[in-house]
Design a protein around this motif. Structure first.
Motif, mmCIF file in Angstrom:
data_model
loop_
_atom_site.group_PDB
_atom_site.id
_atom_site.type_symbol
_atom_site.label_atom_id
_atom_site.label_comp_id
_atom_site.label_asym_id
_atom_site.label_seq_id
_atom_site.Cartn_x
_atom_site.Cartn_y
_atom_site.Cartn_z
ATOM 1 N N ARG A 41 64.821 86.049 32.553
ATOM 2 C CA ARG A 41 64.996 86.727 31.268
ATOM 3 C C ARG A 41 66.192 87.675 31.313
ATOM 4 O O ARG A 41 66.599 88.115 32.389
ATOM 5 C CB ARG A 41 63.717 87.483 30.902
ATOM 6 N N PRO A 42 66.733 87.999 30.154
ATOM 7 C CA PRO A 42 67.935 88.849 30.135
ATOM 8 C C PRO A 42 67.650 90.308 30.426
ATOM 9 O O PRO A 42 66.502 90.748 30.470
ATOM 10 C CB PRO A 42 68.452 88.659 28.696
ATOM 11 N N ASP A 43 68.747 91.063 30.640
ATOM 12 C CA ASP A 43 68.739 92.529 30.695
ATOM 13 C C ASP A 43 68.165 93.119 31.972
ATOM 14 O O ASP A 43 67.751 94.280 31.989
ATOM 15 C CB ASP A 43 68.003 93.123 29.484
ATOM 16 N N MET A 44 68.145 92.369 33.064
ATOM 17 C CA MET A 44 67.769 92.941 34.356
ATOM 18 C C MET A 44 68.983 93.649 34.961
ATOM 19 O O MET A 44 70.132 93.261 34.719
ATOM 20 C CB MET A 44 67.273 91.847 35.309
ATOM 21 N N GLY A 45 68.719 94.672 35.770
ATOM 22 C CA GLY A 45 69.819 95.371 36.416
ATOM 23 C C GLY A 45 70.613 94.465 37.331
ATOM 24 O O GLY A 45 71.849 94.482 37.348
ATOM 25 N N SER A 46 69.901 93.639 38.114
ATOM 26 C CA SER A 46 70.538 92.646 38.973
ATOM 27 C C SER A 46 69.555 91.512 39.209
ATOM 28 O O SER A 46 68.344 91.670 39.041
ATOM 29 C CB SER A 46 70.970 93.260 40.310
ATOM 30 N N TYR A 47 70.115 90.360 39.605
ATOM 31 C CA TYR A 47 69.307 89.173 39.853
ATOM 32 C C TYR A 47 69.613 88.639 41.255
ATOM 33 O O TYR A 47 70.744 88.727 41.730
ATOM 34 C CB TYR A 47 69.634 88.065 38.856
ATOM 35 N N LEU A 48 68.596 88.063 41.881
ATOM 36 C CA LEU A 48 68.780 87.314 43.118
ATOM 37 C C LEU A 48 68.118 85.961 42.922
ATOM 38 O O LEU A 48 66.945 85.876 42.558
ATOM 39 C CB LEU A 48 68.153 88.036 44.309
ATOM 40 N N ALA A 49 68.887 84.890 43.147
ATOM 41 C CA ALA A 49 68.388 83.529 42.962
ATOM 42 C C ALA A 49 69.078 82.614 43.961
ATOM 43 O O ALA A 49 70.047 83.008 44.624
ATOM 44 C CB ALA A 49 68.648 83.054 41.536
ATOM 45 N N THR A 50 68.605 81.385 44.059
ATOM 46 C CA THR A 50 69.258 80.447 44.969
ATOM 47 C C THR A 50 70.658 80.113 44.468
ATOM 48 O O THR A 50 70.964 80.210 43.280
ATOM 49 C CB THR A 50 68.453 79.141 45.094
ATOM 50 N N ARG A 51 71.472 79.683 45.396
ATOM 51 C CA ARG A 51 72.843 79.308 45.054
ATOM 52 C C ARG A 51 72.862 78.190 44.008
ATOM 53 O O ARG A 51 73.731 78.154 43.129
ATOM 54 C CB ARG A 51 73.568 78.859 46.333
ATOM 55 N N ALA A 52 71.876 77.288 44.069
ATOM 56 C CA ALA A 52 71.840 76.165 43.131
ATOM 57 C C ALA A 52 71.316 76.564 41.758
ATOM 58 O O ALA A 52 71.627 75.909 40.759
ATOM 59 C CB ALA A 52 70.983 75.039 43.704
ATOM 60 N N ALA A 53 70.519 77.621 41.670
ATOM 61 C CA ALA A 53 69.974 78.072 40.385
ATOM 62 C C ALA A 53 70.944 78.968 39.634
ATOM 63 O O ALA A 53 70.888 79.062 38.401
ATOM 64 C CB ALA A 53 68.658 78.811 40.601
ATOM 65 N N ALA A 54 71.828 79.630 40.345
ATOM 66 C CA ALA A 54 72.688 80.658 39.742
ATOM 67 C C ALA A 54 73.587 80.146 38.616
ATOM 68 O O ALA A 54 73.730 80.826 37.591
ATOM 69 C CB ALA A 54 73.519 81.337 40.821
ATOM 70 N N PRO A 55 74.239 78.972 38.723
ATOM 71 C CA PRO A 55 75.144 78.550 37.641
ATOM 72 C C PRO A 55 74.457 78.402 36.286
ATOM 73 O O PRO A 55 74.989 78.840 35.261
ATOM 74 C CB PRO A 55 75.691 77.217 38.151
ATOM 75 N N VAL A 56 73.279 77.790 36.250
ATOM 76 C CA VAL A 56 72.560 77.655 34.986
ATOM 77 C C VAL A 56 72.111 79.021 34.484
ATOM 78 O O VAL A 56 72.180 79.304 33.282
ATOM 79 C CB VAL A 56 71.357 76.697 35.139
ATOM 80 N N MET A 57 71.661 79.879 35.380
ATOM 81 C CA MET A 57 71.267 81.220 34.969
ATOM 82 C C MET A 57 72.443 81.972 34.366
ATOM 83 O O MET A 57 72.306 82.646 33.340
ATOM 84 C CB MET A 57 70.701 81.988 36.172
ATOM 85 N N GLN A 58 73.619 81.864 34.989
ATOM 86 C CA GLN A 58 74.806 82.540 34.456
ATOM 87 C C GLN A 58 75.152 81.997 33.068
ATOM 88 O O GLN A 58 75.495 82.771 32.155
ATOM 89 C CB GLN A 58 75.993 82.331 35.400
ATOM 90 N N HIS A 59 75.048 80.690 32.913
ATOM 91 C CA HIS A 59 75.317 80.060 31.615
ATOM 92 C C HIS A 59 74.365 80.575 30.550
ATOM 93 O O HIS A 59 74.776 80.880 29.425
ATOM 94 C CB HIS A 59 75.193 78.545 31.756
ATOM 95 N N ARG A 60 73.112 80.711 30.894
ATOM 96 C CA ARG A 60 72.104 81.104 29.911
ATOM 97 C C ARG A 60 72.056 82.612 29.677
ATOM 98 O O ARG A 60 71.800 83.055 28.547
ATOM 99 C CB ARG A 60 70.728 80.603 30.354
#
Length: 334
Positions: A41-60
């Motif tokens: 979900r949006p508006d978190m101070g920071s995120y930690l995710a797998t390298r493979a999940a990050a591109p879609v998360m950044q897009h969204r």
């Protein structure tokens, strides 16, 4: 057993590490299992995710979202907690998050499936003392179609429609399910078209090296006349949009675990339902839980009450936890 993770109004919280897992309210530090909207979900101070999940998360989530990455199996010290991410088999980049504090190991699974779909990183059981599980399809009635049979069903349906001069509209969620279906079908049958949300997701996944078949995004110049016999991969919420009018008499189908239930198919108003999900079915849930060796189980969303009672009867210390995760009925407009 000390509580490595606790359940708060913001989400799953680790006091020793001062972080949340898949929080549904803004928090300073969020560890994310995967990129679906009910977990990232949006508006978190920071995120930690797998390298493979990050591109879609950044897009969204947008360019301003601060996303740090971690590799599968990499151990990271966060405060007083040891954290690692392990494949969940749900969608590309999805993870179970292992948290260890003073020798106690808890695993938050997010969403997962135990069948290797050839697209997502295959599910890996993680030994733990406590396991937080979904139960989106936590009833014995839910049993998924084997991949080889599903592939044949999809190809037969598309080929029959194309031979009759009809387009085939197949609805599925934009991240994970759509790409799995694309890789399952025989592309020699005809052209494959996509709605914008699906094609945008395809572009992100292709950019990170995930192989997908050739697709054409539906624009104003694309119709049943320009692409006869096409298979159209659309999101469930998009079929009422104006593009659908350019494909009159198209056959329609919905690909979901919910197609197990006849009433759902009728309400969807589709010609055909394909039983396939990016979540575990009844057998998958039970095999995954058994493989963890956990004694304490927390059930977070789905058929929580029924599944909790069943697990208790099997001897587990099982509990229902209220969350804002929604499982396979999310992503209607994604």
């Amino acid at each position: 057993m000390n509580d490595v993770l606790i359940f708060t109004d913001c989400g799953i919280y680790c006091p020793a590490g001062d972080f949340h897992i898949d929080p549904w309210q803004p928090v300073p530090r969020a560890l994310i299992t995967h990129g679906h909207a009910d977990h990232a979900r949006p508006d978190m101070g920071s995120y930690l995710a797998t390298r493979a999940a990050a591109p879609v998360m950044q897009h969204r989530l947008g360019a301003d979202a601060k996303i740090e990455t971690i590799d599968y199996g990499e151990t990271r010290q966060i405060g007083g907690a040891l954290v690692s991410f392990h494949p969940a088999g749900h969608v590309p980049g999805s993870a179970q998050i292992r948290v260890e504090v003073k020798g106690q190991v808890w695993v938050a699974s997010g969403d997962y499936k135990t069948v290797d779909d050839g697209l997502s990183e295959a599910f890996e059981p993680v030994k733990c003392h406590a396991f937080i599980t979904e139960s989106t399809f936590g009833l014995p009635v839910f049993k998924w179609t084997p991949q080889d049979i599903l592939t044949q069903q999809l190809n037969d349906w598309w080929a029959a429609n194309a031979a009759a001069g009809r387009a085939s509209i197949l609805t599925a969620y934009a991240l994970g399910k759509a790409q799995r279906l694309m890789r399952s079908v025989d592309t020699s049958i005809g052209p494959m078209l996509t709605v914008t949300a699906v094609e945008n997701t395809n572009a992100v996944l292709r950019a990170q090296g995930i192989a997908l078949p050739e697709t054409t995004q539906i624009t104003e110049n694309v119709s049943a006349k320009t692409h006869p016999g096409a298979l159209i991969i659309a999101t469930p919420g998009s079929t009422t949009h104006h593009w659908a009018r350019r494909f009159p008499q198209a056959a329609t189908a919905f690909a979901s675990g919910w197609m197990t239930l006849r009433g759902v198919r009728r309400r969807r108003g589709t010609d055909r339902g394909f039983i396939v999900s990016d979540h575990a079915d009844w057998a998958g849930l039970n095999s995954a839980i058994k493989a963890t060796g956990a004694e304490k189980i927390f059930v977070t969303h789905g058929y929580t009450g029924q599944f909790q009672r069943y697990l208790s009867e099997q001897g587990y210390d099982a509990h229902v936890v209220s969350t804002e995760y929604t499982g396979d009925d999310t992503e209607e407009a994604s």
